[in-house]
Design a protein around this motif. Structure first.
Motif, PDB file in Angstrom:
ATOM      1  N   VAL A 311       0.840  -1.194   0.000  1.00  0.00           N
ATOM      2  CA  VAL A 311       0.000   0.000   0.000  1.00  0.00           C
ATOM      3  C   VAL A 311       0.876   1.245   0.000  1.00  0.00           C
ATOM      4  O   VAL A 311       1.856   1.338   0.734  1.00  0.00           O
ATOM      5  CB  VAL A 311      -0.963   0.018   1.213  1.00  0.00           C
ATOM      6  CG1 VAL A 311      -1.925  -1.145   1.151  1.00  0.00           C
ATOM      7  CG2 VAL A 311      -0.212   0.000   2.533  1.00  0.00           C
ATOM      8  N   ALA A 312       0.530   2.183  -0.861  1.00  0.00           N
ATOM      9  CA  ALA A 312       1.263   3.448  -0.999  1.00  0.00           C
ATOM     10  C   ALA A 312       0.497   4.535  -0.246  1.00  0.00           C
ATOM     11  O   ALA A 312      -0.378   5.198  -0.812  1.00  0.00           O
ATOM     12  CB  ALA A 312       1.435   3.813  -2.467  1.00  0.00           C
ATOM     13  N   LEU A 313       0.824   4.703   1.032  1.00  0.00           N
ATOM     14  CA  LEU A 313       0.108   5.678   1.856  1.00  0.00           C
ATOM     15  C   LEU A 313       0.175   7.097   1.285  1.00  0.00           C
ATOM     16  O   LEU A 313      -0.840   7.802   1.274  1.00  0.00           O
ATOM     17  CB  LEU A 313       0.649   5.654   3.290  1.00  0.00           C
ATOM     18  CG  LEU A 313       0.523   4.332   4.049  1.00  0.00           C
ATOM     19  CD1 LEU A 313       1.099   4.472   5.454  1.00  0.00           C
ATOM     20  CD2 LEU A 313      -0.928   3.885   4.121  1.00  0.00           C
ATOM     21  N   PRO A 314       1.347   7.557   0.798  1.00  0.00           N
ATOM     22  CA  PRO A 314       1.385   8.906   0.232  1.00  0.00           C
ATOM     23  C   PRO A 314       0.444   9.085  -0.951  1.00  0.00           C
ATOM     24  O   PRO A 314      -0.169  10.144  -1.120  1.00  0.00           O
ATOM     25  CB  PRO A 314       2.842   9.080  -0.179  1.00  0.00           C
ATOM     26  CG  PRO A 314       3.595   8.123   0.677  1.00  0.00           C
ATOM     27  CD  PRO A 314       2.680   6.950   0.832  1.00  0.00           C
ATOM     28  N   ALA A 315       0.321   8.052  -1.787  1.00  0.00           N
ATOM     29  CA  ALA A 315      -0.601   8.139  -2.926  1.00  0.00           C
ATOM     30  C   ALA A 315      -2.026   8.302  -2.436  1.00  0.00           C
ATOM     31  O   ALA A 315      -2.808   9.096  -2.979  1.00  0.00           O
ATOM     32  CB  ALA A 315      -0.471   6.897  -3.799  1.00  0.00           C
ATOM     33  N   GLY A 316      -2.392   7.547  -1.397  1.00  0.00           N
ATOM     34  CA  GLY A 316      -3.731   7.681  -0.828  1.00  0.00           C
ATOM     35  C   GLY A 316      -3.990   9.069  -0.276  1.00  0.00           C
ATOM     36  O   GLY A 316      -5.117   9.579  -0.352  1.00  0.00           O
ATOM     37  N   ASN A 317      -2.953   9.697   0.252  1.00  0.00           N
ATOM     38  CA  ASN A 317      -3.091  11.054   0.801  1.00  0.00           C
ATOM     39  C   ASN A 317      -3.238  12.118  -0.285  1.00  0.00           C
ATOM     40  O   ASN A 317      -3.562  13.273   0.023  1.00  0.00           O
ATOM     41  CB  ASN A 317      -1.891  11.400   1.679  1.00  0.00           C
ATOM     42  CG  ASN A 317      -1.974  10.755   3.046  1.00  0.00           C
ATOM     43  OD1 ASN A 317      -3.033  10.281   3.462  1.00  0.00           O
ATOM     44  ND2 ASN A 317      -0.861  10.741   3.756  1.00  0.00           N
ATOM     45  N   PHE A 318      -2.979  11.733  -1.544  1.00  0.00           N
ATOM     46  CA  PHE A 318      -3.113  12.674  -2.657  1.00  0.00           C
ATOM     47  C   PHE A 318      -4.164  12.201  -3.661  1.00  0.00           C
ATOM     48  O   PHE A 318      -4.129  12.570  -4.821  1.00  0.00           O
ATOM     49  CB  PHE A 318      -1.755  12.861  -3.355  1.00  0.00           C
ATOM     50  CG  PHE A 318      -0.828  13.806  -2.638  1.00  0.00           C
ATOM     51  CD1 PHE A 318      -0.674  15.115  -3.074  1.00  0.00           C
ATOM     52  CD2 PHE A 318      -0.151  13.408  -1.503  1.00  0.00           C
ATOM     53  CE1 PHE A 318       0.158  15.997  -2.406  1.00  0.00           C
ATOM     54  CE2 PHE A 318       0.690  14.275  -0.819  1.00  0.00           C
ATOM     55  CZ  PHE A 318       0.840  15.574  -1.266  1.00  0.00           C
ATOM     56  N   ASP A 319      -5.101  11.390  -3.179  1.00  0.00           N
ATOM     57  CA  ASP A 319      -6.155  10.848  -4.030  1.00  0.00           C
ATOM     58  C   ASP A 319      -7.265  11.890  -4.179  1.00  0.00           C
ATOM     59  O   ASP A 319      -7.868  12.325  -3.194  1.00  0.00           O
ATOM     60  CB  ASP A 319      -6.704   9.571  -3.401  1.00  0.00           C
ATOM     61  CG  ASP A 319      -7.703   8.851  -4.294  1.00  0.00           C
ATOM     62  OD1 ASP A 319      -8.135   9.422  -5.320  1.00  0.00           O
ATOM     63  OD2 ASP A 319      -8.076   7.714  -3.954  1.00  0.00           O
ATOM     64  N   GLU A 320      -7.543  12.292  -5.416  1.00  0.00           N
ATOM     65  CA  GLU A 320      -8.565  13.305  -5.676  1.00  0.00           C
ATOM     66  C   GLU A 320      -9.961  12.838  -5.255  1.00  0.00           C
ATOM     67  O   GLU A 320     -10.840  13.661  -4.997  1.00  0.00           O
ATOM     68  CB  GLU A 320      -8.580  13.667  -7.157  1.00  0.00           C
ATOM     69  CG  GLU A 320      -7.333  14.405  -7.619  1.00  0.00           C
ATOM     70  CD  GLU A 320      -7.401  14.802  -9.078  1.00  0.00           C
ATOM     71  OE1 GLU A 320      -8.337  14.314  -9.770  1.00  0.00           O
ATOM     72  OE2 GLU A 320      -6.540  15.589  -9.523  1.00  0.00           O
ATOM     73  N   ALA A 321     -10.163  11.524  -5.180  1.00  0.00           N
ATOM     74  CA  ALA A 321     -11.468  11.008  -4.756  1.00  0.00           C
ATOM     75  C   ALA A 321     -11.692  11.207  -3.256  1.00  0.00           C
ATOM     76  O   ALA A 321     -12.827  11.179  -2.788  1.00  0.00           O
ATOM     77  CB  ALA A 321     -11.581   9.531  -5.102  1.00  0.00           C
ATOM     78  N   ALA A 322     -10.609  11.426  -2.505  1.00  0.00           N
ATOM     79  CA  ALA A 322     -10.718  11.584  -1.049  1.00  0.00           C
ATOM     80  C   ALA A 322     -10.451  13.012  -0.583  1.00  0.00           C
ATOM     81  O   ALA A 322     -10.910  13.405   0.490  1.00  0.00           O
ATOM     82  CB  ALA A 322      -9.746  10.632  -0.352  1.00  0.00           C
ATOM     83  N   PHE A 323      -9.709  13.787  -1.374  1.00  0.00           N
ATOM     84  CA  PHE A 323      -9.321  15.137  -0.963  1.00  0.00           C
ATOM     85  C   PHE A 323      -9.536  16.121  -2.113  1.00  0.00           C
ATOM     86  O   PHE A 323      -9.119  15.857  -3.241  1.00  0.00           O
ATOM     87  CB  PHE A 323      -7.839  15.179  -0.546  1.00  0.00           C
ATOM     88  CG  PHE A 323      -7.487  14.220   0.545  1.00  0.00           C
ATOM     89  CD1 PHE A 323      -7.698  14.546   1.875  1.00  0.00           C
ATOM     90  CD2 PHE A 323      -6.944  12.965   0.250  1.00  0.00           C
ATOM     91  CE1 PHE A 323      -7.368  13.658   2.889  1.00  0.00           C
ATOM     92  CE2 PHE A 323      -6.624  12.072   1.243  1.00  0.00           C
ATOM     93  CZ  PHE A 323      -6.840  12.419   2.578  1.00  0.00           C
TER      94      PHE A 323
END
Length: 404
Positions: A311-323
Motif C-alpha cells: 500500500v502506498a500511503l502517500p498516494a492515498g493522501n493525494f487521491d482526488e477522490a478523497a481530498f
C-alpha cells in the motif's frame, strides 16, 4: 494496453524533495490495483487509491505473519525483522495491548508530556538564539526535541545516541545488506545490553514496563523479539518523528502564504498539523507487505490467495477522490482523513504524541522566532539518499529579532 499498465518496476523513479511521483496518480485513474516488481522480494499488487488502501489495511484476510515465511516485496535489502509489525491476531492483539498500556498515550499522559515538550522547546530555542542565526533546525531543534522525549519515555539514555543513531538510519535504508547489516547488528547488540541491565532494575519507563510484562507474555519473553520491539519504538519516536517534524517546518517555509496564515491565526494549529502530516509523504513510497490468505476483491482487482500487496500511503493522501485539490497545501482543510498513521490493526500507536509534539514545536518556533525563513535557497537543501523515507540532512534557518 497503455504504457502505464505495462509498468512493472517500482519505485517509479527517484524522489525529488517531498514530491509524489505522478505515476501514482495515473495508477489511481486507471482503476484497480497495479502489478509491480519491487527491488527485492516477490512481485506484488500496488494499492494507490485511498478507499482501497483503507480496505486492505482493515481486512484481516491480508496477513503480516505470512510475510515472515516469504521473501516479502520491499524496497530495502534487509527484510523487516520479526516484531509486532509482523504479527497477526491473536498474537498481535495481546502484544499491542501491552505496548499501548506501557506507552500510555491517553489524554492525561499526553498532557503531561506536553509540559515537558514546552520546556524542551523553550530551552532549545534559547540555545539557538544564544548561538545566533543561522541555525540548523535539524541538529539544534528537531532531533534533540524528539530524541530526548522519546528516550526519556522509553528508558533509553539520550547520551548514548551516537551508539544507536547510525543503526536507526540503517533500519530505514535501502542500501545493500552488506552495508546496513553490521549497523543493524550493532544497534541490536546495544539494545540487548540495555535490556539486560533493565532486567536487573526495571524503572517506570516503557522499557521497565515491558520488562515486567515479559514474565506473562510468551512473545515478549523471546529476547530477539523484545529487542526488535524496542528498536521499532526507538526508530518511530526518535528517527521518524524528527524526520516528519523537519518536513513540516520545510513545508511551511516553502509555502509562505500558509505560514503567514498560521502566524495570524494560531487557533488553526491543530488543523494545520493534520494537513502537514497529510502532505509530507511518509513513508516515501510503500509500507510493509501483506499477503492475501484467500482470494479477495480489492478495487475491482482479483487478488489471489498467496499474492502480496503493497500500500502506498502517500498516494492515498493525494487521491482526488478523497481530498479536494490534494496537490494544494491548505492549512484550513476541514475534511482530512489522511493515512499518515496508517489504518486498521497496525495503525501507529504514537499518533497522539506526534500531534502534540508538532503543535507544541511549531507554536514555539513561530512565537519565538519572527520571520522564520530558510537561510539558503531551497535548491541547496541537502536530502538524504537511499532511505525509505524523505529526510533532510540539514534545515538551516534564520529569523529577525527574536522574542523573549
Amino acid at each position: 494496453m497503455s504504457d502505464l499498465e505495462c509498468l512493472a518496476r517500482y519505485p517509479f523513479g527517484e524522489p525529488t524533495g517531498l514530491g509524489i511521483h505522478p505515476h501514482h496518480s495515473a495508477c489511481q485513474s486507471l482503476g484497480g490495483l497495479t502489478r509491480i516488481r519491487p527491488p527485492h522480494g516477490d512481485d506484488a499488487w500496488l494499492v494507490t487509491r485511498h478507499e482501497d488502501i483503507r480496505a486492505v489495511l482493515a481486512d484481516r484476510r491480508f496477513s503480516r505473519a505470512v510475510a515472515v515465511a516469504r521473501d516479502e516485496p520491499r524496497l530495502a535489502a534487509v527484510p523487516l525483522q520479526t516484531s509486532v509489525l509482523s504479527l497477526d491476531p491473536p498474537e498481535h492483539t495481546s502484544v499491542r495491548r501491552l505496548l499501548a498500556g506501557a506507552l500510555g498515550f491517553n489524554g492525561p499522559r499526553v498532557a503531561e508530556l506536553r509540559g515537558t515538550a514546552q520546556e524542551r522547546c523553550a530551552h532549545l530555542i534559547d540555545g539557538m538564539i544564544a548561538q545566533g542565526a543561522p541555525a540548523d533546525l535539524a541538529e539544534h531543534f528537531a532531533i534533540p526535541l524528539t530524541g530526548e522525549i522519546t528516550c526519556e519515555l522509553l528508558g533509553v539514555p539520550f547520551a548514548d545516541r551516537e551508539l544507536f543513531r547510525d543503526g536507526l538510519e540503517a533500519l530505514a535504508s535501502t542500501l545493500p545488506e552488506e552495508v546496513v547489516g553490521p549497523r543493524i547488528s550493532a544497534l541490536y547488540a546495544y539494545i540487548d545490553e540495555l535490556c539486560a541491565a533493565g532486567r536487573a532494575e526495571a524503572g517506570d519507563d516503557v522499557l521497565g514496563e515491558l520488562t515486567r510484562a515479559r514474565e506473562g507474555d510468551t512473545r515478549l519473553s523471546d529476547d530477539g523479539f523484545f529487542t526488535e520491539v524496542i528498536s521499532d519504538l526507538l526508530l518511530a519516536g526518535y528517527y521518524n518523528t524528527s524526520t516528519q517534524l523537519l518536513n513540516a517546518v520545510y513545508l511551511l517555509l516553502t509555502h509562505p502564504d500558509q505560514l503567514r496564515l498560521l502566524e495570524h491565526d494560531p487557533e488553526l494549529m491543530p488543523r494545520a498539523v493534520e494537513e502537514l502530516l497529510r502532505y509530507a509523504p511518509f513513508p516515501a513510497h510503500v509500507t510493509f507487505a501483506r499477503y492475501a490468505t484467500e482470494d479477495v476483491e480489492i478495487g475491482g482487482t482479483h487478488v489471489r490467495a498467496g499474492e502480496a500487496v503493497l500500500v502506498a500511503l502517500p498516494a492515498g493522501n493525494f487521491d482526488e477522490a478523497a481530498f479536494e485539490n490534494p496537490e494544494k497545501l491548505d492549512l484550513t482543510r476541514s475534511k482530512n482523513t489522511h493515512l499518515s498513521f496508517g489504518h486498521g490493526l497496525h495503525h501507529c500507536l504514537g499518533g497522539p504524541l506526534v500531534r502534540m509534539l508538532f503543535q507544541t514545536a511549531l507554536s514555539a518556533l513561530l512565537e519565538r522566532l519572527p520571520d522564520l525563513r530558510l537561510a539558503v535557497p531551497e535548491s541547496e537543501l541537502p536530502w538524504q539518499d537511499s532511505l525509505e523515507l524523505r529526510r533532510l540532512q540539514q534545515l538551516p534557518v534564520t529569523w529577525r529579532q527574536p522574542r523573549p
